[in-house]
Write an enzyme that holds these catalytic residues in place. Sequence first.
Site, PDB file in Angstrom:
ATOM      1  N   LYS A 150       5.780  38.207 -55.163  1.00 33.49           N
ATOM      2  CA  LYS A 150       4.337  38.288 -55.427  1.00 33.49           C
ATOM      3  C   LYS A 150       3.774  39.558 -54.790  1.00 33.49           C
ATOM      4  O   LYS A 150       4.163  39.930 -53.675  1.00 33.49           O
ATOM      5  CB  LYS A 150       3.643  37.040 -54.864  1.00 33.49           C
ATOM      6  N   SER A 185      -2.839  31.400 -57.904  1.00 30.54           N
ATOM      7  CA  SER A 185      -2.812  32.846 -58.111  1.00 30.54           C
ATOM      8  C   SER A 185      -1.403  33.406 -58.304  1.00 30.54           C
ATOM      9  O   SER A 185      -1.228  34.544 -58.717  1.00 30.54           O
ATOM     10  CB  SER A 185      -3.461  33.547 -56.913  1.00 30.54           C
ATOM     11  N   SER A 218      -1.836  27.703 -54.856  1.00 32.78           N
ATOM     12  CA  SER A 218      -1.429  28.853 -55.663  1.00 32.78           C
ATOM     13  C   SER A 218       0.069  28.990 -55.910  1.00 32.78           C
ATOM     14  O   SER A 218       0.480  29.858 -56.670  1.00 32.78           O
ATOM     15  CB  SER A 218      -1.953  30.149 -55.028  1.00 32.78           C
TER      16      SER A 218
END
Length: 483
Positions: free
Chosen positions: A77, A152, A176
């Site tokens: 990420k 996210s 997330s």
Amino acid sequence: MSLFDLKLQEVHNKLHNKELTVTDLVEHSYSRIHEVEGKVKAFLSLNEDQARAAAKKLDEQSNPERGLLYGLPAGIKDNISTEGLPTTCASKFLANFTAVYDATVMAKLKSAQSITIGKLNMDEFAMGGSNENSGFHLTHNPWNLEHVPGGSSGGSAVSVASGEVYFSLGSDTGGSIRQPAAYCGIVGLKPTYGLVSRYGLVAFASSLDQIGPLTKNVEDSAYVLQAIAGHDPADSTSAKVDIPDYLASLTGDIKGLRIAVPKEYIGKGVDPQVKELVMNALKVLEGLGATWEEVSLPHTEYAVAAYYLLASSEASSNLARFDGVRYGVRTDNADSLIEMYRKSRSEGFGSEVKRRIMLGTYALSSGYYDAYYLKAQKVRTLIKQDFDEVFAKFDVVIGPTAPTTAFKIGTQVDDPLTMYLNDILTIPVNLAGLPAISIPCGFVDGLPVGLQIIGKPLDETTILRTAHAFEIQTDHHKQRPKL
């Protein structure tokens, strides 16, 4: 069959028997990326030269001491600092920023000998639940390209579900990791707060953020957690605890397991078809010797309001460092220092980030601190006490990960309140600092549904054991999207 459909132990056996090389795995990853990335758009940047060089180096070792994640291609990420690679947090503010050091989890992955394939798309600064808030481009759900992948950590989930990487790392502030894992039909683990170092994770809400793995199955999740967990002196919130053997917990035996099912998690707002799949999953667990009982977590209804006050307040403080002076974008059109701050932040931040900074700054301002921030902290304590009371009698708490399946792109982006309510079942876990895992438990209209298993603090072994026991009785985790 894709190489990435094999379990970790199967991959390692093939490497050991010289049926595969690490270079084969890396080339398989990039081949798949070039095949499907135009549809799903999971990545923000690729690491092709360094990844191939690292693979070649591992292949050339004679009698290598093999790390836990030896040769496995991973996606990261883009809010996790990765030396020599962009770390943009999917924000135009950091579009030109390249990290100069590795986060602790990256150092641990390198020690375990995994290969970093690239950096993954996300909601800007991890603020969002659909990946529609990325400053660069949309990421699409591989099960239906018209639907969101969740957020996210949307890029992290999609890269695994699409077979682009073997596993990925995400971060979980209010769901997330778990929510996109549920939307994309994979396994997402949010560890206990403090179990995995946050050093090198670009902070959104420091008391809530936690790094964790996204994988295709529970066993692989245990492997990755084993590699990244542990105390870190560079992180003042890192827990000084012994790390158990997570793999040893995957026995398939859950006889006598006591399961709590909060009525708030299967009531109003939860899609009836999602509830039905959760109830079916409980029957599977019952058949393995577990028992379950309906309970109440009475302060759940206040969790979303408390979370958005606390997370936004911490965000307004953490994002104050992005001022256009030291790194990131700087406006070319300012006549004073204050104007430079204002214009740089106006040009660099997206609308959702601005919304949360303003909300958090307001909640922390003089005259409002006690009414909002302090009250939210008190509600947080009550939510934790709810869990403490349930865990005095039960081993795990189970319910859906999200109240619905993935929604269509564009349908909620202009309705922040509805978007925030999608996290109602995941947020309480972060407020209480607990571990939780989302695993696939079925499909509704061709879209995956996630089952959330919540555990006691630092009791990842029990949630992994429960998830694994369910997984070996079902084949939901073996389903793959047809891209």
